[in-house]
Motif scaffolding. Structure first.
Motif, mmCIF file in Angstrom:
data_model
loop_
_atom_site.group_PDB
_atom_site.id
_atom_site.type_symbol
_atom_site.label_atom_id
_atom_site.label_comp_id
_atom_site.label_asym_id
_atom_site.label_seq_id
_atom_site.Cartn_x
_atom_site.Cartn_y
_atom_site.Cartn_z
ATOM 1 N N ILE A 49 0.841 -1.207 0.000
ATOM 2 C CA ILE A 49 0.000 0.000 0.000
ATOM 3 C C ILE A 49 0.875 1.256 0.000
ATOM 4 N N LEU A 50 1.919 1.256 0.813
ATOM 5 C CA LEU A 50 2.803 2.425 0.907
ATOM 6 C C LEU A 50 3.577 2.650 -0.396
ATOM 7 N N LEU A 51 4.067 1.581 -1.001
ATOM 8 C CA LEU A 51 4.798 1.702 -2.266
ATOM 9 C C LEU A 51 3.899 2.251 -3.367
ATOM 10 N N THR A 52 2.661 1.765 -3.389
ATOM 11 C CA THR A 52 1.697 2.222 -4.401
ATOM 12 C C THR A 52 1.336 3.686 -4.174
ATOM 13 N N TYR A 53 1.123 4.053 -2.915
ATOM 14 C CA TYR A 53 0.716 5.430 -2.599
ATOM 15 C C TYR A 53 1.801 6.431 -2.984
ATOM 16 N N PHE A 54 3.049 6.110 -2.637
ATOM 17 C CA PHE A 54 4.149 7.045 -2.916
ATOM 18 C C PHE A 54 4.734 6.863 -4.322
ATOM 19 N N GLN A 55 4.272 5.802 -5.007
ATOM 20 C CA GLN A 55 4.730 5.505 -6.373
ATOM 21 C C GLN A 55 6.254 5.357 -6.425
ATOM 22 N N ILE A 56 6.762 4.532 -5.512
ATOM 23 C CA ILE A 56 8.191 4.225 -5.463
ATOM 24 C C ILE A 56 8.357 2.715 -5.379
ATOM 25 N N ASN A 57 9.577 2.234 -5.597
ATOM 26 C CA ASN A 57 9.799 0.788 -5.526
ATOM 27 C C ASN A 57 10.363 0.391 -4.153
ATOM 28 N N TYR A 58 10.532 -0.906 -3.996
ATOM 29 C CA TYR A 58 10.972 -1.499 -2.733
ATOM 30 C C TYR A 58 12.307 -0.916 -2.271
ATOM 31 N N TYR A 59 13.239 -0.714 -3.206
ATOM 32 C CA TYR A 59 14.586 -0.263 -2.855
ATOM 33 C C TYR A 59 14.653 1.245 -2.631
ATOM 34 N N GLU A 60 13.660 1.959 -3.086
ATOM 35 C CA GLU A 60 13.585 3.393 -2.792
ATOM 36 C C GLU A 60 12.963 3.621 -1.412
ATOM 37 N N PHE A 61 12.090 2.707 -1.026
ATOM 38 C CA PHE A 61 11.435 2.837 0.279
ATOM 39 C C PHE A 61 12.368 2.450 1.425
ATOM 40 N N GLY A 62 13.331 1.568 1.165
ATOM 41 C CA GLY A 62 14.226 1.127 2.227
ATOM 42 C C GLY A 62 15.444 0.403 1.706
ATOM 43 N N GLU A 63 16.231 -0.125 2.643
ATOM 44 C CA GLU A 63 17.458 -0.839 2.311
ATOM 45 C C GLU A 63 17.496 -2.162 3.049
ATOM 46 N N ILE A 64 18.104 -3.159 2.412
ATOM 47 C CA ILE A 64 18.259 -4.466 3.045
ATOM 48 C C ILE A 64 19.588 -4.506 3.800
ATOM 49 N N TYR A 65 19.531 -4.910 5.067
ATOM 50 C CA TYR A 65 20.724 -5.021 5.903
ATOM 51 C C TYR A 65 20.925 -6.480 6.287
ATOM 52 N N THR A 66 22.185 -6.944 6.316
ATOM 53 C CA THR A 66 22.468 -8.244 6.922
ATOM 54 C C THR A 66 22.352 -8.075 8.436
#
Length: 314
Positions: A49-66
């Protein structure tokens, strides 16, 4: 681990929590939790829902950390900086009425701290050393040493001193919990019996026995460690044992040393101590470990599920 950028996105998009909630149907509480905790667990439905609302992708919304990168990131937030030292001092003032002074250990810059307090009514003071560590389990707040000084003037003061000591332990525990540490660890020192020259592990005593056992004339390491161990065990701390075989050996040894079965009546703490010394002397006991660790889980959600039951030293 996934670190979200919602806080920055809300600022960039000039969007309030209220607006986002009204436009997406996501509750304000959920949005606030995600905004205020960069590593908050987000359901796939909410994330979509948040990605669709802001029209951004997964990697723009956050970062993957080990997990290791996550721990290093958290470590940078929990060091003994000015803000965190103010929090620690405020907790000590609130829960035990002690004002702290700080100095950094050469062990690790802002990850190892020495502290000492002003003397409360010229009778009670404390000093200690705490360190921040990372393990497979997460972040550990390790109280290497904590010693209290006590100068009583009347018999009724033990209750007050006991409450101050409990307040010190609670303040350290509360601080570690608020900053997001996975575990808190207290090190309890063995003490030397001057007659037999044996190092003994402190007893666990109830408050009534402590009042009699603790020396009023010369509060020493035996008194300090006995009081510390008795309080933390009552607060739910668990003795750390590195392996199952080590635990079995320690259990057998402790059962022999703490064997009071020959006593037909309730015995005092002093009588228990004398029996422990005699039993230790009989079996030629010599404990090479100067400290025993006791730990308590504070923030379980920070531990990867596949590592919760892995044996590892702190």
């Amino acid at each position: 681990m996934y670190r979200n950028n919602l806080k920055r996105i809300l600022i960039d998009k000039k969007t309030s929590v209220k607006q986002l909630s009204e436009n997406t149907g996501i509750s304000r509480q959920t949005i606030s939790n995600i905004r205020d905790n960069e590593f908050h667990d987000i359901s796939s439905n909410v994330l979509t829902i948040l990605l669709t609302y802001f029209q951004i992708n997964y990697y723009e919304f956050g970062e993957i950390y080990t997990h290791e990168e996550y721990l290093q990131y958290k470590l940078s937030k929990v060091g003994f900086n000015d803000e965190n030292l103010k929090k620690l001092n405020a907790l000590f003032i609130k829960h035990c009425n002690l004002d702290l002074r700080f100095s950094f250990d050469t062990y690790g810059n802002d990850r190892s701290l020495n502290f000492n307090s002003s003397r409360h009514f010229r009778k009670i003071a404390c000093n200690g050393n705490v360190r921040i560590n990372t393990t497979l389990y997460g972040l550990t707040f390790d109280i290497i040493d904590i010693d209290c000084q006590w100068r009583p003037s009347d018999k009724d003061e033990f209750e007050y001193f006991h409450n101050i000591y409990m307040g010190i332990i609670y303040a350290l525990e509360k601080y570690a919990q608020q900053l997001g540490f996975t575990y808190i660890v207290f090190n309890v020192a063995n003490y030397l019996d001057k007659v037999t020259q044996l190092y003994l592990h402190p007893m666990q005593l109830n408050k009534m026995d402590l009042k009699v056992f603790i020396s009023r004339e010369s509060f020493d390491i035996r008194d300090n460690e006995t009081l510390k161990r008795s309080i933390i065990l009552k607060r739910g701390y668990i003795q750390y044992i590195s392996t199952k075989s080590t635990q079995e050996v320690k259990n057998i040894r402790d059962n022999i040393i703490n064997n009071y079965s020959n006593c037909s009546k309730r015995i005092s703490a002093f009588e228990k101590e004398n029996i422990r010394i005699l039993n230790a002397k009989k079996i030629g006991f010599k404990d090479e470990e100067l400290y025993t660790k006791y730990f308590k889980l504070l923030n379980k959600e920070l531990i990867p599920i596949d590592r919760i039951y892995i044996e590892s030293g702190f």
